[in-house]
Design a protein around this motif. Structure first.
Motif, PDB file in Angstrom:
ATOM      1  N   SER A  97      47.744  37.571  38.685  1.00 44.07           N
ATOM      2  CA  SER A  97      47.900  38.803  39.449  1.00 44.07           C
ATOM      3  C   SER A  97      46.692  39.730  39.329  1.00 44.07           C
ATOM      4  CB  SER A  97      49.176  39.528  39.001  1.00 44.07           C
ATOM      5  OG  SER A  97      49.175  39.669  37.591  1.00 44.07           O
ATOM      6  N   MET A  98      46.314  40.086  38.093  1.00 44.13           N
ATOM      7  CA  MET A  98      45.208  41.008  37.897  1.00 44.13           C
ATOM      8  C   MET A  98      43.879  40.403  38.331  1.00 44.13           C
ATOM      9  SD  MET A  98      46.131  43.943  36.856  1.00 44.13           S
ATOM     10  CE  MET A  98      44.525  44.523  36.340  1.00 44.13           C
ATOM     11  N   ILE A  99      43.713  39.081  38.139  1.00 45.16           N
ATOM     12  CA  ILE A  99      42.456  38.449  38.493  1.00 45.16           C
ATOM     13  C   ILE A  99      42.225  38.517  39.992  1.00 45.16           C
ATOM     14  CG2 ILE A  99      43.104  36.036  38.905  1.00 45.16           C
ATOM     15  CD1 ILE A  99      40.309  37.139  36.583  1.00 45.16           C
ATOM     16  N   ASN A 100      43.302  38.419  40.773  1.00 43.84           N
ATOM     17  CA  ASN A 100      43.166  38.509  42.226  1.00 43.84           C
ATOM     18  C   ASN A 100      42.814  39.930  42.656  1.00 43.84           C
ATOM     19  OD1 ASN A 100      43.640  35.818  42.701  1.00 43.84           O
ATOM     20  ND2 ASN A 100      45.844  36.070  42.989  1.00 43.84           N
ATOM     21  N   LEU A 101      43.362  40.914  41.962  1.00 45.42           N
ATOM     22  CA  LEU A 101      43.011  42.302  42.267  1.00 45.42           C
ATOM     23  C   LEU A 101      41.535  42.570  41.976  1.00 45.42           C
ATOM     24  CD1 LEU A 101      46.110  44.251  40.890  1.00 45.42           C
ATOM     25  CD2 LEU A 101      45.549  43.755  43.276  1.00 45.42           C
ATOM     26  N   LEU A 102      41.040  42.019  40.869  1.00 52.90           N
ATOM     27  CA  LEU A 102      39.614  42.171  40.558  1.00 52.90           C
ATOM     28  C   LEU A 102      38.761  41.483  41.610  1.00 52.90           C
ATOM     29  CD1 LEU A 102      37.260  42.951  38.645  1.00 52.90           C
ATOM     30  CD2 LEU A 102      37.623  40.757  37.509  1.00 52.90           C
ATOM     31  N   TYR A 103      39.157  40.266  41.996  1.00 50.86           N
ATOM     32  CA  TYR A 103      38.358  39.527  42.969  1.00 50.86           C
ATOM     33  C   TYR A 103      38.291  40.273  44.298  1.00 50.86           C
ATOM     34  CZ  TYR A 103      36.847  35.887  46.173  1.00 50.86           C
ATOM     35  OH  TYR A 103      36.163  35.185  47.133  1.00 50.86           O
ATOM     36  N   GLU A 104      39.361  40.968  44.686  1.00 49.56           N
ATOM     37  CA  GLU A 104      39.334  41.753  45.924  1.00 49.56           C
ATOM     38  C   GLU A 104      38.216  42.788  45.917  1.00 49.56           C
ATOM     39  OE1 GLU A 104      43.018  43.657  46.591  1.00 49.56           O
ATOM     40  OE2 GLU A 104      43.990  41.895  47.492  1.00 49.56           O
ATOM     41  N   LEU A 149      37.659  35.903  32.261  1.00 48.17           N
ATOM     42  CA  LEU A 149      38.305  37.029  32.931  1.00 48.17           C
ATOM     43  C   LEU A 149      39.810  36.837  33.022  1.00 48.17           C
ATOM     44  CD1 LEU A 149      35.728  37.732  35.794  1.00 48.17           C
ATOM     45  CD2 LEU A 149      36.152  39.109  33.752  1.00 48.17           C
ATOM     46  N   ARG A 150      40.254  35.602  33.235  1.00 53.26           N
ATOM     47  CA  ARG A 150      41.702  35.353  33.269  1.00 53.26           C
ATOM     48  C   ARG A 150      42.330  35.630  31.906  1.00 53.26           C
ATOM     49  NH1 ARG A 150      44.302  33.037  37.482  1.00 53.26           N
ATOM     50  NH2 ARG A 150      43.039  32.181  39.181  1.00 53.26           N
ATOM     51  N   ASP A 151      41.666  35.194  30.844  1.00 54.14           N
ATOM     52  CA  ASP A 151      42.184  35.478  29.509  1.00 54.14           C
ATOM     53  C   ASP A 151      42.210  36.970  29.226  1.00 54.14           C
ATOM     54  OD1 ASP A 151      42.578  32.828  28.982  1.00 54.14           O
ATOM     55  OD2 ASP A 151      40.788  32.578  27.742  1.00 54.14           O
ATOM     56  N   THR A 152      41.172  37.685  29.705  1.00 49.60           N
ATOM     57  CA  THR A 152      41.039  39.103  29.413  1.00 49.60           C
ATOM     58  C   THR A 152      41.990  39.967  30.235  1.00 49.60           C
ATOM     59  OG1 THR A 152      38.697  38.772  28.868  1.00 49.60           O
ATOM     60  CG2 THR A 152      39.403  41.026  29.323  1.00 49.60           C
ATOM     61  N   MET A 153      42.247  39.581  31.480  1.00 54.33           N
ATOM     62  CA  MET A 153      43.026  40.429  32.380  1.00 54.33           C
ATOM     63  C   MET A 153      44.476  39.975  32.519  1.00 54.33           C
ATOM     64  SD  MET A 153      40.195  41.298  35.314  1.00 54.33           S
ATOM     65  CE  MET A 153      41.087  42.758  35.838  1.00 54.33           C
ATOM     66  N   LYS A 163      52.054  27.870  29.365  1.00 49.64           N
ATOM     67  CA  LYS A 163      52.217  26.432  29.202  1.00 49.64           C
ATOM     68  C   LYS A 163      50.961  25.770  28.662  1.00 49.64           C
ATOM     69  CE  LYS A 163      55.653  25.966  32.902  1.00 49.64           C
ATOM     70  NZ  LYS A 163      55.984  25.290  34.188  1.00 49.64           N
ATOM     71  N   ARG A 164      49.811  26.246  29.100  1.00 52.77           N
ATOM     72  CA  ARG A 164      48.581  25.536  28.763  1.00 52.77           C
ATOM     73  C   ARG A 164      47.635  26.339  27.883  1.00 52.77           C
ATOM     74  NH1 ARG A 164      46.797  23.419  34.648  1.00 52.77           N
ATOM     75  NH2 ARG A 164      47.478  25.536  35.183  1.00 52.77           N
ATOM     76  N   GLY A 165      48.079  27.496  27.424  1.00 51.19           N
ATOM     77  CA  GLY A 165      47.263  28.265  26.502  1.00 51.19           C
ATOM     78  C   GLY A 165      46.122  28.993  27.188  1.00 51.19           C
ATOM     79  N   SER A 166      45.069  29.243  26.415  1.00 54.98           N
ATOM     80  CA  SER A 166      43.923  30.001  26.913  1.00 54.98           C
ATOM     81  C   SER A 166      43.223  29.268  28.051  1.00 54.98           C
ATOM     82  CB  SER A 166      42.933  30.246  25.765  1.00 54.98           C
ATOM     83  OG  SER A 166      41.728  30.779  26.244  1.00 54.98           O
ATOM     84  N   TRP A 167      42.736  30.048  29.006  1.00 57.15           N
ATOM     85  CA  TRP A 167      41.958  29.452  30.102  1.00 57.15           C
ATOM     86  C   TRP A 167      40.594  28.999  29.623  1.00 57.15           C
ATOM     87  CZ3 TRP A 167      43.475  28.150  34.928  1.00 57.15           C
ATOM     88  CH2 TRP A 167      44.701  28.646  35.361  1.00 57.15           C
ATOM     89  N   PHE A 170      33.247  29.273  33.690  1.00 55.04           N
ATOM     90  CA  PHE A 170      33.219  29.887  32.370  1.00 55.04           C
ATOM     91  C   PHE A 170      33.539  31.375  32.466  1.00 55.04           C
ATOM     92  CE2 PHE A 170      31.517  30.463  28.076  1.00 55.04           C
ATOM     93  CZ  PHE A 170      31.840  29.249  27.490  1.00 55.04           C
ATOM     94  N   LEU A 171      32.919  32.058  33.441  1.00 55.28           N
ATOM     95  CA  LEU A 171      33.146  33.490  33.613  1.00 55.28           C
ATOM     96  C   LEU A 171      34.595  33.788  33.971  1.00 55.28           C
ATOM     97  CD1 LEU A 171      32.202  36.445  33.990  1.00 55.28           C
ATOM     98  CD2 LEU A 171      31.657  35.844  36.360  1.00 55.28           C
ATOM     99  N   TRP A 172      35.129  33.063  34.951  1.00 55.29           N
ATOM    100  CA  TRP A 172      36.471  33.373  35.432  1.00 55.29           C
ATOM    101  C   TRP A 172      37.542  32.934  34.447  1.00 55.29           C
ATOM    102  CZ3 TRP A 172      37.366  36.815  39.045  1.00 55.29           C
ATOM    103  CH2 TRP A 172      36.320  37.115  39.940  1.00 55.29           C
ATOM    104  N   ALA A 173      37.255  31.922  33.629  1.00 56.38           N
ATOM    105  CA  ALA A 173      38.199  31.575  32.567  1.00 56.38           C
ATOM    106  C   ALA A 173      38.305  32.725  31.566  1.00 56.38           C
ATOM    107  CB  ALA A 173      37.750  30.293  31.869  1.00 56.38           C
TER     108      ALA A 173
END
Length: 347
Positions: free
Chosen positions: A106-113, A50-54, A60-64, A45-48
């Protein structure tokens, strides 16, 4: 004395109902928590979000983070995993370079780092289910520092890749009047508000799960609240008759004799009092367990009698009463139990 006896009967009835609803509510909460933990719902739920936000919605599949309740509990747990891949490496000293274009992750991976020091693997994915607002603000500041500390350049990169994060950060930067410390505080305040909104959204979805689980538990145990209340009152009357026999002698033996016709009265009384109303009611579940005086416990399949209870309309009002009671949740019934018994909660 008569009023005291009547009051005792009502207190016993209230306690019996409250305890039964509390136990079944705890069962519902436990099953829900097991479901959430096994499927990592909180983390997804959290990372979905964050993906939408960042990074924005997938083309293809819309909002996470699906908008419909059905999709949240079908697509999110089983079909799509928005979490980044787990890494055992510590966060690099400097944040990675900003992507030249939006790639979907891309941005989500930078945040996760920047936050993966607190992570541990769960089936190859991150298990982080909560990022404190202060830590998120620091992570964003570290990403901005990767652009030579130029926040304007960092915001320009976010705008260039069409990141939804650009709008909130641009507003925080303008409000802070280009002061870095106030900018960090603005990010922290904004993200804290977003997490509160996300928590409310999550609780709304969980209510649907609890509603379904409450219905399943009610039907599985065929817990008729009205029948249970009558059984409690009968048990109280039976205990009173046993006490009357002990105090008044054979003259008060009629009710006891009616209950134990053809049996040894002592054995009948012992067995009846050792099987309280709650145990007898739960013994009418689809699957029940009996513990004999000697030997090992045995499991019984009660499919026939269970279906008879389910298909009998006279039980439906009692099932409805139990179901509505379970929707109040275990904390509510625990509070009621404390008020009746006088147990004081810890400060």
């Amino acid at each position: 004395m008569y009023q005291g006896a009547v009051l005792s009967v009502y207190v016993d009835l209230a306690l019996g109902l409250v305890v039964s609803f509390l136990l079944l509510s705890l069962l519902v909460s436990g099953v829900n928590e097991a479901f959430v933990r096994v499927l990592s719902i909180r983390s997804k739920f959290l990372w979905a979000y964050l993906r939408d936000t960042m990074d924005g919605a997938d083309d293809k599949r819309g909002s996470w983070l699906p908008a419909k309740v059905r999709d949240v509990f079908t697509a999110l747990p089983f079909l799509r995993d928005p979490r980044p891949r787990h890494s055992d490496l510590p966060a690099p000293a400097e944040a990675g370079g900003m992507p030249e274009e939006r790639t979907g992750d891309s941005m989500i991976n930078l945040l996760y780092e920047r936050v993966r020091e607190i992570d541990h693997a769960k089936r190859g994915r991150t298990s982080i289910a909560n990022i404190p607002p202060s830590r998120f603000a620091v992570a964003v500041m570290e990403l901005a520092a990767g652009q030579d500390g130029d926040v304007e350049r960092f915001l320009a990169k976010l705008k260039a890749i069409d990141s939804p994060l650009y709008g909130p950060l641009k507003g925080a930067w303008e409000t802070a009047q280009r002061d870095l410390d106030r900018f960090r505080q603005g990010i922290e305040t904004w993200f804290d508000g977003e997490m509160q909104r996300l928590s409310m959204l999550y609780k709304r979805y969980v209510k649907w799960v609890v509603a379904v689980l409450g219905l399943l538990v009610t039907l599985l145990f065929t817990m008729d609240g009205l029948e249970y209340a009558k059984t409690l009152l009968r048990d109280n009357a039976f205990r009173a008759s046993v006490t009357a026999v002990a105090e008044a002698g054979p003259d008060a033996y009629n009710e006891l004799k009616a209950r134990c016709t053809g049996e040894d009265p002592m054995r009948c009384v012992t067995e009846t009092l050792s099987r309280p109303a709650l145990v007898r009611m739960l013994g009418q579940a689809l699957v029940s367990v009996s513990i004999p005086e000697q030997g090992d416990p045995s499991v019984h399949w009660n499919g026939g009698s269970w279906w008879d209870r389910i298909s009998t309309p006279s039980h439906w009002p009692g099932f409805l009463l139990t179901y509505v009671a379970l929707l109040f949740g275990a904390p509510f019934w625990w509070d009621v139990f404390r008020r009746i018994t006088g147990i004081k909660g810890r400060r």
